[in-house]
Design a protein around this motif. Structure first.
Motif, PDB file in Angstrom:
ATOM      1  N   MET A 165       0.838  -1.197   0.000  1.00 30.06           N
ATOM      2  CA  MET A 165       0.000   0.000   0.000  1.00 30.06           C
ATOM      3  C   MET A 165       0.866   1.238   0.000  1.00 30.06           C
TER       4      MET A 165
ATOM      5  N   THR B 146      -8.560  -3.470  -5.535  1.00 32.31           N
ATOM      6  CA  THR B 146      -8.315  -2.176  -4.887  1.00 32.31           C
ATOM      7  C   THR B 146      -8.683  -2.290  -3.413  1.00 32.31           C
TER       8      THR B 146
ATOM      9  N   THR C 198      -8.868  -0.450   0.442  1.00 30.68           N
ATOM     10  CA  THR C 198      -8.912   0.829   1.152  1.00 30.68           C
ATOM     11  C   THR C 198      -9.137   0.548   2.634  1.00 30.68           C
ATOM     12  N   GLU C 199      -8.345   1.207   3.451  1.00 33.75           N
ATOM     13  CA  GLU C 199      -8.501   1.106   4.908  1.00 33.75           C
ATOM     14  C   GLU C 199      -8.168   2.473   5.493  1.00 33.75           C
TER      15      GLU C 199
ATOM     16  N   ASN D 192      -5.843   5.088   3.659  1.00 37.35           N
ATOM     17  CA  ASN D 192      -4.856   4.357   2.857  1.00 37.35           C
ATOM     18  C   ASN D 192      -5.562   3.546   1.763  1.00 37.35           C
ATOM     19  N   THR D 193      -5.080   3.719   0.528  1.00 33.63           N
ATOM     20  CA  THR D 193      -5.663   3.016  -0.618  1.00 33.63           C
ATOM     21  C   THR D 193      -4.541   2.527  -1.536  1.00 33.63           C
ATOM     22  N   THR D 194      -4.697   1.346  -2.042  1.00 33.13           N
ATOM     23  CA  THR D 194      -3.775   0.822  -3.046  1.00 33.13           C
ATOM     24  C   THR D 194      -4.544  -0.045  -4.033  1.00 33.13           C
TER      25      THR D 194
END
Length: 431
Positions: free
Chosen positions: A11, A98, A100-101, A104-106
């Motif tokens: 990430m 994809t 997301t937490e 934070n996104t990757t």
């Protein structure tokens, strides 16, 4: 269950957040998320796992998208173990995952492979060991004890093999460029690939330097070949069999006269051959004595296994120009009794004036021929007399008076044949 294929995505913290919080780079790095995607070797189902610092992340949002018709497309939330389960695809699909937490996104792209296509076989050539290596994997993990069938045209390594713990089998490199097919089988799954394997080429080169020494070089794919067998064939003092040194070479001395030789090399089943003309030390038009002298000097320089005289004698016998018509010098005159115009009556030929075979002219034998004819006549007349006397004896014994008359006639015949008074030897000469 065998191992699963892992895709790991790190990430990346949004640059905006870094820019807004000076000095928070370290914190952002510690908040980075790791995403792994695996597929089960028994079912083909995929699992997405989200972690931070090797700790499972619960309630992270996972969005799966693909261009194909994949039943796993959609939005998910990770469970307490940080995972999301996806179904086995029916076809190969390029999926984008994809995660997301919080802030934070990757996103990352992965290829999902259906179970029935999960087995894979790859091939590479190991030139250092002259082998071809096939590796069997499923979802990227090595498959042990898989069966591998190898087949190639006129290939000695054709057969069935079993993979080791690394999922590999090694077969011998072919001696000629060949298409090899590898068919791998494991747990009812099959994978196949065909590759063209270029064989090692053995090359042989012959050179002659300014000092007129001869060097034979054997290489394989450009590398020198040690202990290769080399055979040199021709009317050459160094003709014979040799073995290359660590540099892949054989060094010979130059020939005494220019000669064409055949050179062949062999190593590990590979062969190469060539034909070259080597320049000699003595020209063909030079006197034969100079050739012999050069041979003697060479024996003195290089040494000889046997007596020097015997070696010189053998050399002269083998190379004497008189042993071949094509070595006869022009000043020696025509051969076979022909003159310059091809006539057979040239003076000094090896026949007589009639047949070109030499000897005195025919008239030189006339007296001898006459004597031989007289001897043949005497022998014939003597045989006639003996037959006549035998007949007379038979007549005397029978008492036939007609025999006397026959004798009188025979007596006249003797005169006419030269056996009576008319000439020739007397009767008693035939007793």
């Amino acid at each position: 269950m065998r191992g699963s294929k892992h895709f790991t995505v790190v990430m990346v913290v949004a640059m905006l957040a870094v820019a807004m919080v000076p000095g928070a780079v370290g914190a952002a790095s510690s908040d980075a998320l790791q995403v792994g995607v695996t597929q089960d070797a028994d079912t083909g189902d995929a699992t997405v796992t989200v972690t931070r610092n090797e700790t499972a992340v619960e309630n992270a949002t996972v969005v799966v998208e693909s261009s194909g018709n994949y039943a796993g497309n959609g939005t998910y939330a990770t469970g307490t173990n940080g995972t999301v389960d996806l179904p086995n695809p029916q076809e190969r699909v390029n999926a984008t995952v994809t995660v997301t937490e919080g802030n934070n996104t990757t996103a990352s792209s992965v290829v999902l492979v259906p179970l029935d296509e999960s087995l894979d076989v790859s091939v590479e050539v190991d030139d250092a060991n002259d082998t071809v290596i096939a590796t069997v994997t499923q979802y990227g993990d090595a498959v042990e004890n898989a069966s591998v069938q190898v087949n190639g045209t006129d290939y000695a390594g054709n057969g069935t093999y079993e993979t080791d713990a690394d999922g590999t089998v090694a077969v011998a490199e072919p001696t000629t460029t060949t298409n090899l097919t590898f068919v791998a089988t494991a747990d009812g799954l099959t994978a196949e690939t065909t590759v063209e394997v270029e064989a090692d080429d053995l090359n042989i080169a012959v050179s002659q330097d300014e000092n007129e020494s001869v060097t034979i070089t054997v290489t394989e794919d450009g590398d020198p070949v040690e202990n290769a067998s080399v055979a040199v064939d021709g009317n050459y003092t160094d003709a014979g069999e040799y073995e290359t040194d660590a540099d892949g070479t054989v060094d010979l001395i130059s020939p005494l006269q220019t000669v064409t030789v055949d050179v062949a090399a062999e190593h590990d089943g590979l062969t190469a051959e060539t034909t070259v003309t080597l320049q000699g030390e003595v020209a063909a038009e030079d006197p034969f004595g100079q050739l012999v002298s050069s041979f003697v000097e060479r024996l003195k320089d290089t040494g000889s296994d046997g007596p020097l005289g015997q070696a010189v004698s053998d050399f002269v016998t083998e190379n004497n120009p008189g042993n071949a018509d094509d070595k006869r010098p022009d000043h020696a005159g025509p051969q076979n009794g022909d003159d310059a115009d091809g006539d057979e009556d040239a003076p000094g030929n090896s026949g007589n004036a009639k047949n070109g075979n030499g000897g005195p002219p025919e008239h030189a034998n006339n007296d001898k021929a006459s004597d031989e004819e007289d001897e043949e006549t005497d022998e014939t007349e003597q045989a006639d007399d003996e037959e006549s006397e035998t007949a007379d004896d038979a007549d005397d014994e029978s008492g036939d008076d007609s025999s006397d008359e026959s004798d009188d006639d025979d007596s006249g015949d003797d005169d006419s044949n030269g056996n009576g008074n008319g000439g020739g030897p007397p009767d008693h000469a035939n007793n």
